[in-house]
Motif scaffolding. Sequence first.
Motif, short mmCIF file in Angstrom:
data_model
loop_
_atom_site.label_atom_id
_atom_site.label_comp_id
_atom_site.label_asym_id
_atom_site.label_seq_id
_atom_site.Cartn_x
_atom_site.Cartn_y
_atom_site.Cartn_z
N GLU A 5 4.63 2.67 -4.51
CA GLU A 5 4.22 1.85 -3.37
C GLU A 5 5.09 0.62 -3.22
N PHE A 6 5.27 0.20 -1.98
CA PHE A 6 5.90 -1.10 -1.73
C PHE A 6 5.43 -1.63 -0.38
N SER A 7 5.57 -2.93 -0.21
CA SER A 7 5.16 -3.55 1.06
C SER A 7 6.40 -4.05 1.78
N LEU A 8 6.44 -3.84 3.08
CA LEU A 8 7.50 -4.44 3.89
C LEU A 8 6.85 -5.19 5.05
N MET A 9 7.02 -6.50 5.03
CA MET A 9 6.43 -7.34 6.07
C MET A 9 7.50 -7.78 7.04
N SER A 10 7.15 -7.85 8.33
CA SER A 10 8.11 -8.25 9.34
C SER A 10 7.50 -9.32 10.24
N PHE A 11 8.33 -10.31 10.60
CA PHE A 11 7.91 -11.29 11.60
C PHE A 11 8.10 -10.64 12.97
N CYS A 12 7.08 -10.71 13.82
CA CYS A 12 7.17 -10.07 15.14
C CYS A 12 6.78 -11.08 16.22
N ASP A 13 7.57 -11.13 17.29
CA ASP A 13 7.21 -12.03 18.40
C ASP A 13 6.78 -11.25 19.64
N GLY A 14 6.48 -9.97 19.45
CA GLY A 14 6.12 -9.12 20.58
C GLY A 14 7.22 -8.13 20.88
N LYS A 15 8.48 -8.59 20.74
CA LYS A 15 9.63 -7.71 20.98
C LYS A 15 10.58 -7.69 19.79
N THR A 16 10.96 -8.87 19.35
CA THR A 16 11.93 -8.96 18.25
C THR A 16 11.21 -8.83 16.90
N VAL A 17 11.86 -8.12 15.98
CA VAL A 17 11.27 -7.90 14.65
C VAL A 17 12.30 -8.35 13.59
N HIS A 18 11.93 -9.30 12.73
CA HIS A 18 12.80 -9.70 11.61
C HIS A 18 12.09 -9.36 10.31
N HIS A 19 12.78 -8.62 9.45
CA HIS A 19 12.14 -8.14 8.22
C HIS A 19 12.25 -9.15 7.09
N MET A 20 11.23 -9.12 6.23
CA MET A 20 11.27 -9.92 5.00
C MET A 20 11.75 -9.00 3.86
N PRO A 21 12.03 -9.56 2.68
CA PRO A 21 12.35 -8.69 1.55
C PRO A 21 11.19 -7.74 1.22
N ALA A 22 11.52 -6.58 0.66
CA ALA A 22 10.46 -5.65 0.21
C ALA A 22 9.79 -6.22 -1.05
N VAL A 23 8.51 -5.97 -1.19
CA VAL A 23 7.73 -6.51 -2.33
C VAL A 23 6.93 -5.37 -2.94
N GLN A 24 6.66 -5.45 -4.23
CA GLN A 24 5.70 -4.51 -4.81
C GLN A 24 4.50 -5.27 -5.36
N ASP A 25 3.34 -4.92 -4.81
CA ASP A 25 2.07 -5.47 -5.29
C ASP A 25 1.51 -4.55 -6.38
N HIS A 26 0.50 -5.02 -7.08
CA HIS A 26 -0.18 -4.22 -8.12
C HIS A 26 -1.65 -4.26 -7.82
N LYS A 27 -2.14 -3.17 -7.22
CA LYS A 27 -3.53 -3.16 -6.74
C LYS A 27 -4.55 -2.92 -7.84
N ARG A 28 -4.15 -2.17 -8.87
CA ARG A 28 -5.12 -1.86 -9.92
C ARG A 28 -5.35 -3.09 -10.78
#
Length: 436
Positions: A194-217
């Motif tokens: 698993e990994f998370s990819l978060m992006s800043f969105c303004d409705g049209k433009t999308v800028h990605h952040m670095p990929a992250v790995q969370d630990h849910k367990r």
Amino acid sequence: MNFLVIGSGAREHIIAQKLFDSGVNVFSVITNRNPGLIKLSREFLFVNTYKANVQKIVDFSLSKYIDCVVIGPEDPLALGFSDSFLSKGIPVVGPTKLLAQIETSKGFTRDLLVRNEIYVSPRYERFNSINGVEDFIKDLSDEYVVKYDGLMGGKGVKVSGEHLMSTQEAISYCNQLIDLGGSFIVEEKLLGEEFSLMSFCDGKTVHHMPAVQDHKRAYDGDVGPNTGGMGCYTDSNHSLPFLTDNELNQAREINERVSAALLKEYNEGYKGILYGGFMATRDGVKLIEYNARFGDPEAMNLLTLLDSDFASVCMSMANGSLVDVKFKNEASVCKYVVPKGYGSNPANDATLIVNDSYKEHSDLYYAAVNVNDSGDITTTSSRAAAIVSTGHDIGIAESRCESGLSYISGNNIFVRHDIAKPHLIDKRIQNMESIR
Ligand code: AMP
Ligand code: GLY
């Protein structure tokens, strides 16, 4: 400029810190007496629940001449807080109630993907009765996941072979979900990382952040109940050690296509953080879920590395003219201090004692804790404090994080120490090598 931060966890503490560092005035709406937020806020409004206080919160913003609202948690988004602020002309980082369904309804999201030919979902079916569940489980060869179709703080998901050890247990869990009055989803269990990819969105433009790995367990070795997340890491190249460039690009493309699909179908731009929870599998990157906000703990890793003015990023996102966003080329590691038993049966008498020497190694963001007038900190049933460190590589960031943690003590607290340790990262790399 006046910014309002809604929420009172570690995610909101770092959001407020970064806004404060941008030189704007920070106001906040809190549901627990988070000492970090209280210190940073010019004024704060304390509410017991979001639901009963929408009007009060909007009135507070109007009286403080708020220029931009940043919504941290999912609950205010699900309640349509963005709609209320927008109707008063206040820009918001966080989608409207309609588009927040990307998080609040797993069915909404899966169906959106199918309509837009974004074929990244596991096989799934939506149910609101027990009819057909057993047949579908058989159809999935007993490799399945059961999910409540609504918000449950990351804890409504049970996985076969880990939490559900027999069809009988699965049926009984489904019946519990039916009793809760909701519909639920049964889907294919995905194998991979698993990994998370978060992006800043303004409705049209999308800028990605670095990929992250969370630990849910909850516990070392990825066992135990699902939690809101025990800790995360990012690597200095903005990817993860087990991920290929191709896999990262697939995730980026999925977020871009989803933002475009929402605009096309609903004629309304998604303004906020689009958080894709992905699984890298043998058959490419698949979607586990979307969230309509910053991840928590992911926000601590990402905002610590942010190298752009955060207030400008927020304002431009909310106004539909997103500025360029840069991140430092460093690794980050974040581990949460939680009450013992968090995820299943949390201690209700845990306390937190913070020795300021942690500052030599780490930053600390307070979460669901309460501070009293003498400065004593007690926890609630949720996470207590996030410790985050950076370094040229994950190893350095991890050992700094552990040094920071050594200054945090208290009664009945727990940390999942294996997060970002070399042996766990190697296990992830080997897992991907064996399934690719
Ligand atoms: P969610 O709340 O949907 O993010 O699910 C919580 C956790 O359950 C995820 O982080 C995964 O570890 C696990 N999970 C959810 N869906 C799946 C799936 N289809 N296959 C395997 N694991 C899953
Ligand atoms: N890190 C998981 C979440 O924010 O939902």
